[in-house]
Design a protein around this motif. Structure first.
Motif, short mmCIF file in Angstrom:
data_model
loop_
_atom_site.label_atom_id
_atom_site.label_comp_id
_atom_site.label_asym_id
_atom_site.label_seq_id
_atom_site.Cartn_x
_atom_site.Cartn_y
_atom_site.Cartn_z
N ARG A 201 -26.38 -6.19 -12.91
CA ARG A 201 -27.18 -4.99 -13.04
C ARG A 201 -28.45 -5.06 -12.39
O ARG A 201 -29.00 -4.02 -11.56
CB ARG A 201 -27.48 -4.87 -14.44
CG ARG A 201 -26.59 -4.23 -15.50
CD ARG A 201 -26.92 -4.58 -16.89
NE ARG A 201 -26.00 -3.94 -17.82
CZ ARG A 201 -25.74 -4.31 -19.04
NH1 ARG A 201 -26.77 -5.21 -19.64
NH2 ARG A 201 -24.87 -3.55 -19.77
N ARG A 205 -29.17 -2.61 -8.48
CA ARG A 205 -30.19 -1.62 -8.31
C ARG A 205 -30.71 -1.70 -6.73
O ARG A 205 -31.25 -0.66 -6.27
CB ARG A 205 -31.56 -2.15 -8.87
CG ARG A 205 -31.44 -1.95 -10.53
CD ARG A 205 -32.61 -2.14 -11.45
NE ARG A 205 -32.49 -2.06 -12.83
CZ ARG A 205 -32.22 -3.65 -13.42
NH1 ARG A 205 -32.74 -4.52 -12.77
NH2 ARG A 205 -32.09 -3.52 -14.87
N ARG A 238 -18.53 -2.05 -13.61
CA ARG A 238 -19.43 -1.71 -14.76
C ARG A 238 -20.84 -1.35 -14.36
O ARG A 238 -21.38 -0.59 -14.74
CB ARG A 238 -19.09 -2.69 -15.95
CG ARG A 238 -20.08 -2.16 -17.09
CD ARG A 238 -19.74 -3.17 -18.37
NE ARG A 238 -20.59 -2.89 -19.40
CZ ARG A 238 -20.39 -3.36 -20.61
NH1 ARG A 238 -19.80 -4.40 -20.77
NH2 ARG A 238 -21.42 -3.00 -21.54
N ALA A 239 -21.35 -2.46 -13.94
CA ALA A 239 -22.78 -2.29 -13.57
C ALA A 239 -23.07 -1.08 -12.41
O ALA A 239 -24.11 -0.41 -12.54
CB ALA A 239 -23.33 -3.67 -12.53
N ASP A 241 -21.08 1.71 -12.51
CA ASP A 241 -21.07 2.69 -13.18
C ASP A 241 -22.53 3.28 -13.81
O ASP A 241 -22.61 4.40 -14.10
CB ASP A 241 -19.64 2.63 -14.00
CG ASP A 241 -18.59 2.66 -13.52
OD1 ASP A 241 -18.71 3.13 -12.33
OD2 ASP A 241 -17.48 2.13 -14.06
N GLU A 242 -22.96 2.07 -14.67
CA GLU A 242 -24.18 2.26 -15.39
C GLU A 242 -25.10 2.83 -14.53
O GLU A 242 -26.24 3.54 -14.90
CB GLU A 242 -24.54 0.92 -15.84
CG GLU A 242 -23.68 0.53 -17.32
CD GLU A 242 -24.39 -0.57 -17.81
OE1 GLU A 242 -25.15 -1.24 -17.04
OE2 GLU A 242 -23.53 -1.22 -18.59
N LEU A 243 -25.15 2.36 -13.10
CA LEU A 243 -26.33 3.05 -12.32
C LEU A 243 -26.06 4.28 -11.87
O LEU A 243 -27.09 5.01 -11.79
CB LEU A 243 -26.18 1.87 -10.96
CG LEU A 243 -27.34 1.91 -9.96
CD1 LEU A 243 -28.69 1.81 -10.55
CD2 LEU A 243 -27.08 1.43 -8.55
N ARG A 245 -24.79 6.54 -13.92
CA ARG A 245 -24.83 7.46 -14.86
C ARG A 245 -26.27 8.01 -15.03
O ARG A 245 -27.24 7.27 -15.07
CB ARG A 245 -24.51 6.52 -16.12
CG ARG A 245 -24.10 7.38 -17.53
CD ARG A 245 -23.92 6.31 -18.46
NE ARG A 245 -22.59 5.68 -18.21
CZ ARG A 245 -22.03 4.28 -18.59
NH1 ARG A 245 -22.95 3.89 -19.59
NH2 ARG A 245 -20.97 3.92 -18.17
#
Length: 255
Positions: A201, A205, A238-239, A241-243, A245
């Motif tokens: 995560r 960024r 996954r990281a 995808d979260e970014l 979202r």
């Protein structure tokens, strides 16, 4: 020879000592009825005496140059080692210098027992003296493999974000025993996957704006190099995808 009174005076015959014939004493013994020695008895006795002296000098590593033919120095293999063993003062000086070198290194960073032995071996400290130094350092707490392993795990996990595989390689490279490594890995804090996701995560960024596949390849590569193994690709996806979202905003209700 003519004497002063006009008579003749004969000279005593010259008898060689080692060449051909018996000595004067032998001739006298023969005249007195004794058994005369053989002409080569004296030469034989002299040769035997020389041989015994030469054998004694060369067989015991003596420094007689005429016997050994080495100009006064022994040519026996291992003579340097024997000299070192016979000089305990020199061995003590080497051990003291090696101990001082080890102390200087320990002031800069912690060492494992194997690394400490390598330092002493590089300083030419002999085995018995090295083990005596290692024993004293263990007793004083200067060397502690378990404490070193704990310190390395803390640095790897909290500061470098490394996974179990990379931590294990680091501990092995420092020369820690297998049982110490296993205990340190079992005591690693938290869940491996959660640590990987937290690291991913943070890195994701900085990849905002990159093509999705490029970002996925870079991020999974970073995770793999830090020892997260087969979970690297899944965690990187996954990281990202979260970014991507959209942020969830709260709903405001107006009266």
């Amino acid at each position: 020879m003519i004497r002063d009174d006009g008579g003749e005076e004969s000279l005593a015959p010259v008898i060689p000592l080692f060449v051909g014939g018996a000595s004067t004493g032998d001739r006298m013994s023969a005249r007195d009825g004794g058994a005369a020695r053989r002409p080569d008895d004296d030469a034989s006795a002299w040769n035997n005496t020389w041989a015994e002296r030469a054998a004694g000098a060369s067989g015991t590593g003596g420094t007689s140059g005429w016997a050994s033919g080495s100009g006064g120095a022994s040519a026996t293999p291992g003579a340097g080692e024997a000299f070192a063993d016979a000089d305990p003062g020199a061995a003590e000086e080497i051990a003291a210098a090696g101990e001082a070198t080890l102390l200087r290194k320990l002031r800069t960073r912690s060492l494992s027992e194997r690394e400490a032995r390598d330092v002493l071996r590089g300083s030419e400290v002999d085995g018995d003296a090295a083990e005596e130094i290692i024993g004293r350092f263990l007793g004083h707490g200067y060397l502690d493999d378990a404490a070193l392993a704990e310190q390395l795990v803390h640095t790897a996990v909290d500061r470098k974000g490394q996974g179990r595989m990379q931590v294990a390689q680091t501990l092995k490279a420092r020369g820690l025993p297998r049982e110490v490594i296993d205990a340190a890995l079992d005591a690693m804090p938290g869940d491996e996957r959660e640590r990987a996701l937290e690291f991913a995560r943070t890195k994701a960024r900085s990849m905002r704006g990159l093509d999705r596949e490029v970002a996925l390849r870079r991020l999974s590569g970073q995770l793999a190099r830090r020892g997260y193994g087969g979970a690297s690709l899944e965690v990187a996806r996954r990281a990202l995808d979260e970014l991507d979202r959209p942020a969830v905003r709260g709903v405001r209700f107006e009266p």
